[in-house]
Write a protein that holds these residues in place. Structure first.
Motif, mmCIF file in Angstrom:
data_model
loop_
_atom_site.group_PDB
_atom_site.id
_atom_site.type_symbol
_atom_site.label_atom_id
_atom_site.label_comp_id
_atom_site.label_asym_id
_atom_site.label_seq_id
_atom_site.Cartn_x
_atom_site.Cartn_y
_atom_site.Cartn_z
ATOM 1 N N VAL A 177 1.219 3.173 1.882
ATOM 2 C CA VAL A 177 -0.238 3.236 1.090
ATOM 3 C C VAL A 177 -1.070 3.188 2.349
ATOM 4 O O VAL A 177 -2.188 4.076 2.265
ATOM 5 N N VAL A 178 -1.064 2.358 3.316
ATOM 6 C CA VAL A 178 -2.112 2.256 4.400
ATOM 7 C C VAL A 178 -1.838 3.537 5.230
ATOM 8 O O VAL A 178 -3.034 4.079 5.588
ATOM 9 N N GLN A 179 -0.687 4.294 5.244
ATOM 10 C CA GLN A 179 -0.529 5.477 5.940
ATOM 11 C C GLN A 179 -1.393 6.585 5.324
ATOM 12 O O GLN A 179 -2.020 7.269 5.807
ATOM 13 N N ALA A 180 -1.263 6.556 3.810
ATOM 14 C CA ALA A 180 -2.044 7.174 3.227
ATOM 15 C C ALA A 180 -3.639 7.105 3.073
ATOM 16 O O ALA A 180 -4.545 8.011 3.455
ATOM 17 N N ARG A 221 1.691 -3.464 18.580
ATOM 18 C CA ARG A 221 2.859 -4.284 18.987
ATOM 19 C C ARG A 221 3.579 -4.803 17.643
ATOM 20 O O ARG A 221 4.901 -4.828 17.446
ATOM 21 N N ASP A 222 2.780 -5.577 17.038
ATOM 22 C CA ASP A 222 3.286 -6.345 15.666
ATOM 23 C C ASP A 222 3.717 -5.228 14.774
ATOM 24 O O ASP A 222 4.914 -5.475 14.067
ATOM 25 N N LEU A 223 3.114 -4.285 14.612
ATOM 26 C CA LEU A 223 3.666 -3.307 13.508
ATOM 27 C C LEU A 223 4.916 -2.561 14.156
ATOM 28 O O LEU A 223 5.762 -2.401 13.310
ATOM 29 N N LEU A 224 4.876 -2.137 15.482
ATOM 30 C CA LEU A 224 6.051 -1.666 15.924
ATOM 31 C C LEU A 224 7.304 -2.475 15.816
ATOM 32 O O LEU A 224 8.388 -2.046 15.435
ATOM 33 N N GLU A 225 7.234 -3.827 16.039
ATOM 34 C CA GLU A 225 8.143 -4.745 16.056
ATOM 35 C C GLU A 225 8.637 -4.955 14.491
ATOM 36 O O GLU A 225 9.835 -5.390 14.287
ATOM 37 N N MET A 226 7.871 -4.664 13.549
ATOM 38 C CA MET A 226 8.165 -4.812 12.168
ATOM 39 C C MET A 226 8.796 -3.566 11.616
ATOM 40 O O MET A 226 9.137 -3.224 10.502
ATOM 41 N N GLY A 227 8.874 -2.427 12.378
ATOM 42 C CA GLY A 227 9.317 -1.286 11.946
ATOM 43 C C GLY A 227 8.228 -0.409 11.356
ATOM 44 O O GLY A 227 8.738 0.473 10.538
ATOM 45 N N LYS A 228 6.827 -0.849 11.360
ATOM 46 C CA LYS A 228 5.956 0.002 10.646
ATOM 47 C C LYS A 228 5.260 1.084 11.471
ATOM 48 O O LYS A 228 4.117 1.169 11.655
ATOM 49 N N GLY A 282 4.933 4.129 11.170
ATOM 50 C CA GLY A 282 4.405 5.226 10.447
ATOM 51 C C GLY A 282 2.804 4.944 10.353
ATOM 52 O O GLY A 282 2.101 5.983 10.169
ATOM 53 N N VAL A 283 2.247 3.870 10.424
ATOM 54 C CA VAL A 283 0.945 3.345 10.270
ATOM 55 C C VAL A 283 0.494 3.904 11.575
ATOM 56 O O VAL A 283 -0.614 4.290 11.618
#
Length: 538
Positions: free
Chosen positions: A405-408, A431-438, A440-441
């Motif tokens: 949803v955030v990507q949209a 870095r936090d988002l990449l570590e969590m596999g996010k 796409g955001v």
């Protein structure tokens, strides 16, 4: 040559005995919802639960997806709906042997190529007349349903409409049956073909009106049924004037959606580029959607998190893309906000915000919210941005469903001011988002930065910093982005090396492609380099 008129059944005896047949409504594979991605960060599958959209569960509400194709209701969800309870068996008369034999002879006749092209509509029409009064039993019979499909494809518009008017009262039941749903969809596709003849418009409109009146009287069961949902969406597309194989009907894969977002333009919103093959029935479309939204408040809460009804709502929204007046009436209901609770000029109740945030953590609703954000009029988008996302941006970005949803949201940001706020909340969290596999955001944020021509330098620097340890030489930043999953799975990141034979991470590749589209900024040896018109500067 077999007889094909009513005389062929003259010797048939009336049969008074009825057999009760239980129809197991096993699930149709719905390709609009693909199974979850196996790649880290590209799946909406919950960590501890296994869910599937392509499953044999027509009467279950599914709030996620699985790679194994199974479908299970998410028991932990506070929004688990009552439609997950088994539906009562459909009781119908068993087709008598005489009728079965008759339609078998019809099939044999067509398969023997013993019918001239000119004779075919007549034979199909005569056979459909024999089905009068028995439409439900025949359409839901596994074998005869295939014959009905052949007849509905080959008959003229009058016989087609006669058949549909004859079964209008049971059309929802036919649509919710494993075999009957194929008959219903074949009939709708045939109607669409006949709309090429302007003279057929009025009789088709009258027929569809009868069907729509029956559906809106009680739309919930049909919307939440895997077969019924499929037919419902076909009917919406027919009324909307778009082909039944339109992108509006079939949901694109997540990877394709992201690829579009990385090249986002103002015309990329769902429905903006619809190809209208016929004039459609706009009045009936509004009538159908209005009936869908008149469900009780309690029903709406369940419909929003049901995977099949979510698909129906998504189709309706795409068909109304660009029609702001209709969207401003539809979307607040899908945000579970009632008009009577809203002040003038507002579309979202502040008391509903926390519930909306929780809903976005459900797979079905997250899909729906992506479409809402894509088609929302600017005023409503701005209100959602301010009221719903300002305090929950990183929370949703960290969630396996909410991050989509955030990507949209990021992809459809309207102006630099909104981008500034998004950057403040998410920029320090790369870095936090990449570590969590996010990842796409981050990819969506990079693309929007390019589209709005803002924060290009900061985005690239944050990306480079995210894949480098403090005080570490950034010489391997490109390698690490290309192999994001391998790098962040490594415990001793300082010793990480290019994995021989490993596949490049799809999202990492897309991120680099987006970065390289910046006209004045590139990444080289891990550093952000600004390119001036006369040369290069550091």
């Amino acid at each position: 040559m077999v007889s094909v008129g009513s005389k062929a059944l003259a010797s048939r005896r009336d049969r008074n005995c009825c057999n009760l047949v239980e129809d197991n409504l096993m699930g149709r594979e719905d390709k609009s919802y693909n199974q979850g991605r196996k790649k880290k960060g590209m799946s909406r599958k919950a960590k501890n639960d296994s869910f599937g959209f392509d499953a044999d569960n027509s009467n279950k509400s599914v709030s996620g997806r699985a790679t194994d194709g199974t479908a299970k209701p998410k028991k932990s969800s506070k929004y688990q709906n009552t439609f997950s309870e088994p539906q009562p068996s459909i009781v119908r008369k068993q087709v008598d042997p005489e009728t079965t034999k008759y339609f078998s002879e019809i099939v044999n006749l067509f398969e023997s190529d013993g019918v001239d092209l000119e004779e075919r509509p007549v034979i199909c029409g005569n056979a459909l007349e024999e089905a009068r009064g028995k439409e439900f039993e025949l359409a839901t019979d596994y074998y005869i349903s295939h014959t009905l499909q052949i007849l509905l494809e080959g008959c003229n518009v009058d016989h087609l409409c006669d058949f549909l008017r004859g079964c209008a009262k049971v059309f929802p039941l036919i649509s919710m049956d494993r075999s009957g749903s194929h008959v219903a969809e074949t009939a709708l596709k045939s109607l669409a073909m006949h709309l090429q003849d302007d003279e057929a418009y009025s009789v088709i409109e009258e027929t569809l009106t009868n069907i729509c009146k029956v559906i809106v009287a009680s739309p919930v069961d049909m919307m939440c049924n895997c077969y019924g949902s499929h037919v419902f969406r076909s009917l919406l597309c027919l009324c909307g004037g778009v082909p039944l194989d339109s992108p509006v009907f079939h949901r694109a894969k997540s990877s394709m959606i992201l690829a579009e977002r990385l090249n986002l333009s103002t015309s990329s919103a769902p429905g903006n580029n619809l190809s209208h093959h016929h004039q459609g029935f706009p009045g009936l479309l509004k009538f159908l959607v209005s009936g869908m939204l008149k469900c009780s408040e309690e029903d709406v809460k369940y419909l929003l998190v049901d995977q099949y009804s979510s698909l129906v709502f998504q189709t309706a929204l795409k068909l109304f893309a660009g029609h702001d007046q209709q969207l401003l009436q539809i979307i607040p209901v899908l945000l579970d906000c009632r008009k009577e609770n809203l002040t003038e000029g507002n579309f979202i109740e502040m008391t509903a915000v926390s519930d909306i945030v929780e809903l976005m953590k459900e797979a079905a609703y997250s899909h729906l919210m992506e479409v809402i954000l894509a088609v929302s009029p600017e005023s409503l988008y701005n209100e959602m941005f301010t009221k719903i996302f300002r305090k929950s941006l990183f929370e949703l970005s960290s969630h396996q469903c909410g991050n989509f949803v955030v990507q949209a949201l990021v992809s459809h940001a309207r102006d630099r001011e909104q981008m500034e706020f998004i950057w403040e909340k998410l920029g320090p969290k790369f870095r936090d988002l990449l570590e969590m596999g996010k990842s796409g955001v981050i990819a969506s944020l990079i693309a929007t930065s390019q589209r709005l021509h803002t924060h290009e330098h900061e985005v690239c620097k944050a990306l480079a910093d995210a894949v480098c340890l403090p005080n570490e030489s950034p010489r391997s930043v490109v390698d690490r982005i290309l192999f994001l999953e391998s790098y962040f799975a490594c415990v001793e990141k300082s010793n990480w090396k290019w994995p021989s034979g490993a596949k490049i991470h799809v999202m990492g590749s897309l991120i680099l492609q987006a970065v390289f589209k910046f006209q004045n900024i590139i990444l080289t040896r891990g550093r952000v380099v600004t390119i001036s018109p006369v040369g290069r500067g550091m």
